[in-house]
Design an enzyme around this catalytic site. Structure first.
Site, PDB file in Angstrom:
ATOM      1  N   ASP A  44      64.210 120.108  60.345  1.00 27.51           N
ATOM      2  CA  ASP A  44      64.068 119.787  58.924  1.00 27.51           C
ATOM      3  C   ASP A  44      63.660 118.328  58.789  1.00 27.51           C
ATOM      4  O   ASP A  44      64.333 117.435  59.303  1.00 27.51           O
ATOM      5  CB  ASP A  44      65.387 120.038  58.199  1.00 27.51           C
ATOM      6  CG  ASP A  44      65.887 121.462  58.407  1.00 27.51           C
ATOM      7  OD1 ASP A  44      65.042 122.371  58.474  1.00 27.51           O
ATOM      8  OD2 ASP A  44      67.114 121.658  58.524  1.00 27.51           O
ATOM      9  N   VAL A  45      62.551 118.107  58.105  1.00 25.45           N
ATOM     10  CA  VAL A  45      61.942 116.786  58.054  1.00 25.45           C
ATOM     11  C   VAL A  45      61.882 116.290  56.612  1.00 25.45           C
ATOM     12  O   VAL A  45      61.473 117.026  55.707  1.00 25.45           O
ATOM     13  CB  VAL A  45      60.516 116.823  58.648  1.00 25.45           C
ATOM     14  CG1 VAL A  45      59.870 115.443  58.576  1.00 25.45           C
ATOM     15  CG2 VAL A  45      60.552 117.325  60.089  1.00 25.45           C
TER      16      VAL A  45
END
Length: 264
Positions: free
Chosen positions: A133-134
């Site tokens: 998750d960025v």
């Protein structure tokens, strides 16, 4: 020419499916709702893979998730990836036994590489999808978030991707933009740049709400697949229409013909 892939992601928790927007969840319906209101059996014939993520990770919620994976895998002809809340090898075993072709891991890559190595040893690295998750902000370097995107990053994203790329821990990467998640406003171009840093196949997710968004992701040479979890935009005829649009515009997707049969 190497085929690209269109992936649909379902978020599941304790018997219900959810929409996600910036990782905030909204309940939308149970298995019967999915099958009846969105004719998922037909919609699943328009995708290359199905990903099912358990967002309720407590032990007492795992049984309903295993049941859902089993039901969907029997009624879906495409490969199925399942994940969420995998904390032990037997959790992965149960998913593979229930019909999953691959497992998706997130937490383990930052906090329990030993578990990853044990799954690789038993099933092979091609059976593992690394979900990352960025968070991206204008003018700042992308931040890797942990623990369902609530934990502070302890890793430089570029260095972390390089470690996964050379370590033999997984067969592909699933990169999700937290800020674009569920918005339907278009993909996060930062994910394209991250995809260029690795040799592993890359799936990008977060922000796809139109066929044109899918096209802009899949046309990129370093993106192997685009995933969407937008139930209201892409289930039903819109998903078939989107696939036809992509093929018509030169995206090398598998061109399904004839009657497709479930795996089970």
């Amino acid at each position: 020419m190497k085929k690209k892939r269109l992936i649909f992601t379902l978020f599941f928790k304790q018997g219900y499916f959810y929409l996600s927007r910036n990782f905030q969840l909204q309940k939308v319906g149970d298995m019967q709702w999915l099958m009846e209101n969105y004719n998922f059996g037909l919609s699943s014939q328009c995708i290359d893979e199905l990903m099912i993520i358990n967002v309720g990770s407590t032990d007492d919620q795992k049984a309903s998730f295993i049941e859902a994976v089993g039901h969907l895998s029997k009624n879906c002809f495409v490969p199925v990836t399942a994940g969420g809340g995998i904390r032990r090898l037997d959790h992965a075993d149960e998913l593979f036994t229930s019909g999953a072709d691959k497992v998706c891991l997130n937490y383990s890559f930052t906090d329990d590489l030993d578990l990853v190595e044990r799954i690789v040893s038993k099933y092979g690295r091609q059976s593992i999808v690394a979900s990352l998750d960025v968070v991206t902000k204008d003018g700042e370097r992308p931040v890797l978030r942990t623990n369902h995107s609530t934990g502070d990053s302890r890793f430089d994203v570029s260095e972390f991707l390089a470690r996964l790329d050379r370590g033999g821990y997984c067969g592909e990467l699933y990169l999700t933009s937290v800020l674009k998640d569920g918005t339907g406003q278009g993909l996060d171009e930062c994910l394209f740049s991250l995809a260029e840093l690795v040799s592993l196949p890359v799936i990008i997710a977060g922000g796809a709400g139109l066929a044109e968004h899918l096209y802009l992701g899949l046309v990129h040479p370093h993106v192997d697949a685009v995933a969407t979890a937008n139930l209201f935009n892409f289930l039903g005829p819109a998903l078939e229409e989107s696939r036809n649009f992509l093929i018509k515009n030169g995206i090398p997707l598998a061109n399904f013909t004839g009657t497709l049969q479930p795996k089970g």
